[in-house]
Design an enzyme around this catalytic site. Sequence first.
Site, PDB file in Angstrom:
ATOM      1  N   CYS A  73      29.312 -24.420 -29.410  1.00  0.00           N
ATOM      2  CA  CYS A  73      30.837 -24.612 -28.497  1.00  0.00           C
ATOM      3  C   CYS A  73      30.453 -25.344 -27.416  1.00  0.00           C
ATOM      4  O   CYS A  73      31.435 -25.789 -26.538  1.00  0.00           O
ATOM      5  CB  CYS A  73      30.828 -23.113 -28.184  1.00  0.00           C
ATOM      6  SG  CYS A  73      29.811 -22.150 -27.061  1.00  0.00           S
ATOM      7  N   HIS A 103      35.683 -15.032 -26.937  1.00  0.00           N
ATOM      8  CA  HIS A 103      36.258 -16.533 -26.584  1.00  0.00           C
ATOM      9  C   HIS A 103      37.120 -17.100 -27.958  1.00  0.00           C
ATOM     10  O   HIS A 103      36.427 -17.641 -28.842  1.00  0.00           O
ATOM     11  CB  HIS A 103      34.843 -17.366 -26.480  1.00  0.00           C
ATOM     12  CG  HIS A 103      35.385 -18.736 -25.851  1.00  0.00           C
ATOM     13  ND1 HIS A 103      36.642 -19.023 -25.547  1.00  0.00           N
ATOM     14  CD2 HIS A 103      34.593 -19.881 -25.615  1.00  0.00           C
ATOM     15  CE1 HIS A 103      36.664 -20.407 -25.253  1.00  0.00           C
ATOM     16  NE2 HIS A 103      35.495 -20.838 -25.095  1.00  0.00           N
ATOM     17  N   GLN A 122      38.035 -20.699 -28.990  1.00  0.00           N
ATOM     18  CA  GLN A 122      36.761 -21.521 -29.493  1.00  0.00           C
ATOM     19  C   GLN A 122      36.648 -21.359 -31.103  1.00  0.00           C
ATOM     20  O   GLN A 122      36.351 -22.190 -31.850  1.00  0.00           O
ATOM     21  CB  GLN A 122      35.678 -21.250 -28.746  1.00  0.00           C
ATOM     22  CG  GLN A 122      34.409 -21.920 -29.496  1.00  0.00           C
ATOM     23  CD  GLN A 122      34.462 -23.371 -28.996  1.00  0.00           C
ATOM     24  OE1 GLN A 122      34.447 -24.026 -27.920  1.00  0.00           O
ATOM     25  NE2 GLN A 122      34.349 -24.324 -30.174  1.00  0.00           N
ATOM     26  N   ARG A 160      41.228 -18.006 -17.969  1.00  0.00           N
ATOM     27  CA  ARG A 160      39.947 -18.219 -18.205  1.00  0.00           C
ATOM     28  C   ARG A 160      39.271 -17.256 -17.070  1.00  0.00           C
ATOM     29  O   ARG A 160      39.134 -17.649 -15.972  1.00  0.00           O
ATOM     30  CB  ARG A 160      39.445 -19.516 -18.142  1.00  0.00           C
ATOM     31  CG  ARG A 160      37.835 -19.513 -18.756  1.00  0.00           C
ATOM     32  CD  ARG A 160      37.632 -21.088 -18.452  1.00  0.00           C
ATOM     33  NE  ARG A 160      36.030 -21.430 -18.787  1.00  0.00           N
ATOM     34  CZ  ARG A 160      35.546 -21.726 -19.977  1.00  0.00           C
ATOM     35  NH1 ARG A 160      36.348 -21.570 -21.119  1.00  0.00           N
ATOM     36  NH2 ARG A 160      34.172 -21.854 -19.987  1.00  0.00           N
ATOM     37  N   ASP A 217      24.524 -20.861 -29.006  1.00  0.00           N
ATOM     38  CA  ASP A 217      25.268 -20.837 -27.746  1.00  0.00           C
ATOM     39  C   ASP A 217      24.007 -21.007 -26.927  1.00  0.00           C
ATOM     40  O   ASP A 217      22.933 -20.646 -27.153  1.00  0.00           O
ATOM     41  CB  ASP A 217      26.148 -19.904 -27.609  1.00  0.00           C
ATOM     42  CG  ASP A 217      27.033 -20.124 -26.196  1.00  0.00           C
ATOM     43  OD1 ASP A 217      27.013 -21.096 -25.790  1.00  0.00           O
ATOM     44  OD2 ASP A 217      27.821 -19.474 -25.776  1.00  0.00           O
ATOM     45  N   ARG A 249      39.442 -27.969 -30.063  1.00  0.00           N
ATOM     46  CA  ARG A 249      39.826 -27.239 -29.111  1.00  0.00           C
ATOM     47  C   ARG A 249      41.540 -27.826 -28.802  1.00  0.00           C
ATOM     48  O   ARG A 249      42.399 -26.923 -28.828  1.00  0.00           O
ATOM     49  CB  ARG A 249      39.082 -27.328 -27.852  1.00  0.00           C
ATOM     50  CG  ARG A 249      37.570 -26.515 -28.025  1.00  0.00           C
ATOM     51  CD  ARG A 249      37.836 -24.982 -28.133  1.00  0.00           C
ATOM     52  NE  ARG A 249      38.649 -24.546 -27.010  1.00  0.00           N
ATOM     53  CZ  ARG A 249      38.062 -24.200 -25.933  1.00  0.00           C
ATOM     54  NH1 ARG A 249      36.785 -24.440 -25.612  1.00  0.00           N
ATOM     55  NH2 ARG A 249      38.822 -23.613 -25.167  1.00  0.00           N
TER      56      ARG A 249
END
Length: 310
Positions: free
Chosen positions: A262, A133, A136, A106, A221, A290
Amino acid sequence: MDAQTRHFMTLKDLSPEELDYVIARAIKLKEMRNEAVIYEPFKNQVLGMIFEKSSTRTRVSFEAGMTQFGGSAIFLSPRDTQLGRGEPVEDSARVISRMVDIIMVRTFDHQQLEYFASYSNVPVINALTDDFHPCQLLADMQTYVEQRGSIKGKTVVWIGDGNNMCNSYINAAAQFDFQLRIACPEGYEPPAALVEAHADRVTILRDPAEAVRGADLVTTDVWASMGQEEEQKEREAAFAGIYQVSPALMDLAHPEAIFLHCLPAHRGEEISEDMLDDPRSAVFDQAENRLHAQKALMEFLVFGIQKHVP
């Protein structure tokens, strides 16, 4: 690097058929966990977790998933490794991948992640970069499939900044075969080259109400992602009062539409104070997924398609 090693930098690294398999497998692994079935394909194996960005869901889901699979996970921050002190990326990749069985990273720079993966002899997973991402999106697609069935041919709406999540939704539109409408202010669009490459599936709009009308899935988001904190006030001025998902906006969508985010969410900004509690919100199922989607992904990258397992 072994020519057979599979990495997961974006959704495009798996075929549509492989992605469908991972989603179906994630749903099966979720059922198994809920039924307390012990399944430990990663016994005595280790996941290396390299974090240059902070996390809640990413760390907990990967670490818990590896434990449930019978393996273990090592958390590595810049303070804990020579990467944080300037060791060349290729040297770290060569060393770490000789000691663990799979790696997730990450970080900020997507190209640096790809460079790391090119020197790793075990699978490397993009657990978030500034550009994409994809983990996700696996959870998001799993959530839609569980709640509404196939997303093929549906209409998905992204509201807000053209960020890494938006970019991954563009890739998802191609890989999962849906139409994507993106409602964003001028100057906050996703990369033009990415939009142009998916012009048959992606439409850029300015009016969220126009975008949401009749949609099957609505998602958003935060307005300022990690690393953009200095732009918060400027972004608030561009987004506030228009680019917020609320129950009233969701009323314009298809009656069976669901809402995803998310997380973390900023109530009162990109969503209204009550949106997460709306009955159309599947955000907390999405967050849980997830765990299951990433377990399915790790199993696939290490063992391939599993035809004779629980």
